[in-house]
Write a protein that holds these residues in place. Sequence first.
Motif, PDB file in Angstrom:
ATOM      1  N   ASN A 188      67.375   9.317  56.745  1.00 38.65           N
ATOM      2  CA  ASN A 188      68.215  10.205  57.546  1.00 38.65           C
ATOM      3  C   ASN A 188      67.386  10.993  58.549  1.00 38.65           C
ATOM      4  OD1 ASN A 188      70.448   9.440  56.000  1.00 38.65           O
ATOM      5  ND2 ASN A 188      70.243  11.186  54.603  1.00 38.65           N
ATOM      6  N   VAL A 189      66.269  11.516  58.071  1.00 35.71           N
ATOM      7  CA  VAL A 189      65.400  12.319  58.929  1.00 35.71           C
ATOM      8  C   VAL A 189      64.828  11.463  60.053  1.00 35.71           C
ATOM      9  CG1 VAL A 189      63.181  13.540  59.001  1.00 35.71           C
ATOM     10  CG2 VAL A 189      64.856  14.051  57.196  1.00 35.71           C
ATOM     11  N   ARG A 190      64.354  10.287  59.717  1.00 35.97           N
ATOM     12  CA  ARG A 190      63.787   9.404  60.738  1.00 35.97           C
ATOM     13  C   ARG A 190      64.832   9.027  61.784  1.00 35.97           C
ATOM     14  NH1 ARG A 190      61.543   6.094  57.503  1.00 35.97           N
ATOM     15  NH2 ARG A 190      63.267   4.615  57.411  1.00 35.97           N
ATOM     16  N   ASP A 191      66.051   8.733  61.337  1.00 33.07           N
ATOM     17  CA  ASP A 191      67.119   8.379  62.285  1.00 33.07           C
ATOM     18  C   ASP A 191      67.453   9.552  63.204  1.00 33.07           C
ATOM     19  OD1 ASP A 191      67.226   5.894  61.127  1.00 33.07           O
ATOM     20  OD2 ASP A 191      69.074   6.265  59.979  1.00 33.07           O
ATOM     21  N   PHE A 192      67.483  10.750  62.636  1.00 35.53           N
ATOM     22  CA  PHE A 192      67.810  11.936  63.439  1.00 35.53           C
ATOM     23  C   PHE A 192      66.720  12.207  64.466  1.00 35.53           C
ATOM     24  CE2 PHE A 192      67.994  16.598  64.090  1.00 35.53           C
ATOM     25  CZ  PHE A 192      69.298  16.702  64.542  1.00 35.53           C
ATOM     26  N   LEU A 193      65.472  12.089  64.054  1.00 36.98           N
ATOM     27  CA  LEU A 193      64.367  12.297  64.992  1.00 36.98           C
ATOM     28  C   LEU A 193      64.372  11.239  66.087  1.00 36.98           C
ATOM     29  CD1 LEU A 193      61.461  13.174  62.513  1.00 36.98           C
ATOM     30  CD2 LEU A 193      62.765  14.767  63.936  1.00 36.98           C
ATOM     31  N   ASP A 194      64.657   9.995  65.708  1.00 37.42           N
ATOM     32  CA  ASP A 194      64.740   8.923  66.703  1.00 37.42           C
ATOM     33  C   ASP A 194      65.825   9.220  67.737  1.00 37.42           C
ATOM     34  OD1 ASP A 194      62.728   7.539  65.464  1.00 37.42           O
ATOM     35  OD2 ASP A 194      64.047   6.117  64.426  1.00 37.42           O
ATOM     36  N   ALA A 195      66.975   9.686  67.256  1.00 35.56           N
ATOM     37  CA  ALA A 195      68.095   9.967  68.162  1.00 35.56           C
ATOM     38  C   ALA A 195      67.776  11.117  69.099  1.00 35.56           C
ATOM     39  CB  ALA A 195      69.356  10.275  67.356  1.00 35.56           C
ATOM     40  N   ARG A 196      67.111  12.149  68.599  1.00 33.91           N
ATOM     41  CA  ARG A 196      66.742  13.282  69.460  1.00 33.91           C
ATOM     42  C   ARG A 196      65.721  12.854  70.506  1.00 33.91           C
ATOM     43  NH1 ARG A 196      67.896  18.561  68.527  1.00 33.91           N
ATOM     44  NH2 ARG A 196      65.895  19.294  69.331  1.00 33.91           N
ATOM     45  N   ARG A 197      64.771  12.046  70.078  1.00 36.44           N
ATOM     46  CA  ARG A 197      63.755  11.592  71.021  1.00 36.44           C
ATOM     47  C   ARG A 197      64.375  10.708  72.105  1.00 36.44           C
ATOM     48  NH1 ARG A 197      60.766   9.560  67.568  1.00 36.44           N
ATOM     49  NH2 ARG A 197      61.214   7.331  67.837  1.00 36.44           N
ATOM     50  N   ALA A 227      66.530  15.676  73.806  1.00 39.04           N
ATOM     51  CA  ALA A 227      67.238  16.917  73.496  1.00 39.04           C
ATOM     52  C   ALA A 227      66.612  18.104  74.215  1.00 39.04           C
ATOM     53  CB  ALA A 227      67.217  17.161  71.989  1.00 39.04           C
ATOM     54  N   ASP A 228      67.453  18.904  74.877  1.00 43.38           N
ATOM     55  CA  ASP A 228      66.967  20.067  75.611  1.00 43.38           C
ATOM     56  C   ASP A 228      67.674  21.332  75.147  1.00 43.38           C
ATOM     57  OD1 ASP A 228      69.477  19.600  76.587  1.00 43.38           O
ATOM     58  OD2 ASP A 228      68.905  19.535  78.701  1.00 43.38           O
ATOM     59  N   ASP A 229      68.040  21.384  73.846  1.00 44.98           N
ATOM     60  CA  ASP A 229      68.757  22.544  73.317  1.00 44.98           C
ATOM     61  C   ASP A 229      67.834  23.702  72.989  1.00 44.98           C
ATOM     62  OD1 ASP A 229      67.528  21.618  70.937  1.00 44.98           O
ATOM     63  OD2 ASP A 229      69.293  20.404  70.464  1.00 44.98           O
ATOM     64  N   GLY A 230      66.534  23.516  73.124  1.00 42.99           N
ATOM     65  CA  GLY A 230      65.590  24.591  72.870  1.00 42.99           C
ATOM     66  C   GLY A 230      65.267  24.817  71.409  1.00 42.99           C
ATOM     67  N   VAL A 231      65.861  24.035  70.533  1.00 42.39           N
ATOM     68  CA  VAL A 231      65.632  24.197  69.103  1.00 42.39           C
ATOM     69  C   VAL A 231      64.495  23.269  68.668  1.00 42.39           C
ATOM     70  CG1 VAL A 231      66.654  24.026  66.796  1.00 42.39           C
ATOM     71  CG2 VAL A 231      68.050  24.798  68.729  1.00 42.39           C
ATOM     72  N   ARG A 232      63.531  23.808  67.938  1.00 44.17           N
ATOM     73  CA  ARG A 232      62.453  22.988  67.399  1.00 44.17           C
ATOM     74  C   ARG A 232      62.936  22.318  66.114  1.00 44.17           C
ATOM     75  NH1 ARG A 232      57.975  25.980  69.391  1.00 44.17           N
ATOM     76  NH2 ARG A 232      58.711  26.995  71.306  1.00 44.17           N
ATOM     77  N   VAL A 233      62.490  21.124  65.873  1.00 42.58           N
ATOM     78  CA  VAL A 233      62.824  20.425  64.630  1.00 42.58           C
ATOM     79  C   VAL A 233      61.532  20.116  63.893  1.00 42.58           C
ATOM     80  CG1 VAL A 233      63.865  18.382  63.582  1.00 42.58           C
ATOM     81  CG2 VAL A 233      64.955  19.463  65.553  1.00 42.58           C
ATOM     82  N   HIS A 234      61.386  20.710  62.712  1.00 43.01           N
ATOM     83  CA  HIS A 234      60.237  20.482  61.856  1.00 43.01           C
ATOM     84  C   HIS A 234      60.679  19.684  60.632  1.00 43.01           C
ATOM     85  CE1 HIS A 234      58.650  24.617  63.483  1.00 43.01           C
ATOM     86  NE2 HIS A 234      58.672  23.677  64.413  1.00 43.01           N
ATOM     87  N   VAL A 235      59.738  19.088  59.958  1.00 43.06           N
ATOM     88  CA  VAL A 235      60.025  18.355  58.726  1.00 43.06           C
ATOM     89  C   VAL A 235      59.141  18.905  57.617  1.00 43.06           C
ATOM     90  CG1 VAL A 235      60.048  16.117  57.566  1.00 43.06           C
ATOM     91  CG2 VAL A 235      60.624  16.264  60.004  1.00 43.06           C
ATOM     92  N   ARG A 236      59.770  19.286  56.496  1.00 42.88           N
ATOM     93  CA  ARG A 236      58.971  19.640  55.324  1.00 42.88           C
ATOM     94  C   ARG A 236      58.825  18.393  54.458  1.00 42.88           C
ATOM     95  NH1 ARG A 236      59.857  24.395  50.794  1.00 42.88           N
ATOM     96  NH2 ARG A 236      61.788  23.272  50.350  1.00 42.88           N
ATOM     97  N   ILE A 237      57.599  17.941  54.325  1.00 43.84           N
ATOM     98  CA  ILE A 237      57.327  16.776  53.512  1.00 43.84           C
ATOM     99  C   ILE A 237      56.997  17.221  52.085  1.00 43.84           C
ATOM    100  CG2 ILE A 237      56.499  15.514  55.523  1.00 43.84           C
ATOM    101  CD1 ILE A 237      53.643  15.904  54.474  1.00 43.84           C
ATOM    102  N   ASN A 238      56.815  16.258  51.209  1.00 47.39           N
ATOM    103  CA  ASN A 238      56.389  16.571  49.850  1.00 47.39           C
ATOM    104  C   ASN A 238      54.885  16.859  49.832  1.00 47.39           C
ATOM    105  OD1 ASN A 238      58.704  16.078  47.691  1.00 47.39           O
ATOM    106  ND2 ASN A 238      58.996  14.620  49.370  1.00 47.39           N
ATOM    107  N   ALA A 239      54.421  17.431  48.744  1.00 49.75           N
ATOM    108  CA  ALA A 239      53.023  17.856  48.629  1.00 49.75           C
ATOM    109  C   ALA A 239      52.066  16.701  48.895  1.00 49.75           C
ATOM    110  CB  ALA A 239      52.782  18.435  47.236  1.00 49.75           C
TER     111      ALA A 239
END
Length: 292
Positions: A52-61, A65-77
């Motif tokens: 889901n995360v990869r698809d969302f990042l692909d779509a934004r890229r 996207a110019d909404d000014g919102v940063r998108v970060h990903v919290r990965i596992n340890a």
Amino acid sequence: MSGTQAPLVTWLYVPGDRPERFARAVASGADAVILDLEDAVLPPAKEAARRNVRDFLDARRAGSADDGVRVHVRINAPHSEWAALDAAAVAAGGADGVRVPKIESVRDVDLVVDAVGEGVPVDCLLESARGVENASEIAAHPAVRSLALGEADLTAELGLRGDEAFAWLRTRIVVASAAAGLAAPGMAAYIDVRDTEGLYRSCLRGRDSGLFGRSAIHPRQVPVIRRAFTPSEEEVSRARQIAEAAEGASAESVRGGGAIALADGRFVDAPVVAAALRTLALAESIAERGSD
């Protein structure tokens, strides 16, 4: 905060296995959205969340996207069984940063950089005594953008009780961040989403301790956090007086560390002027963000 660049104020977590919430999170008013692959996602759902995360990042890229919102990903340890796959999703591109839990050493940061690639800013969550002890070395790593505490894990490990027990730990990472030239650490999420007054008071205490901004776990927390970290009218007015006095003084006086006289008879020096300019930049940034 460096120079007059205003920092982010709010980060909203959204579980990676709830893709229907991603767009709503982006529209929530938060400065950044953290797509969470760690604690918010149970092990059986990790793979779907990653997709889901990869698809969302692909779509934004693809959509620029110019909404000014940063998108970060919290990965596992870094040493978990999921870390490599999570990092691959981030390395594919589209994320503005990677948030990494349970960082304990510079070597942990190196593992993340090797996996996601150079150029992706790393936000480190220190969730153990060892991580806090190594805060200065971690903060000095060139890939690290920020430090923050994982207070739930620290509570369990150290047997802490009450908010006041975190005072020294928070000061520790405030100092480590400042010494490394990083932005002030953000606050950990406030878990009672209905207690907005408690959240507001907690944010004010954190702000007084040198922390800045806060993670949220529900959209209703976003405006409360923003209000708590917005400079008051009195703070803005005083900052403007200082900035105007500095503008009227000679450049040599300000650069040379000389004191500048205010209209009320008080004197301020260059560090106070710099702080005033940051306050004005922050107030302007928050006002602009609130009108989006």
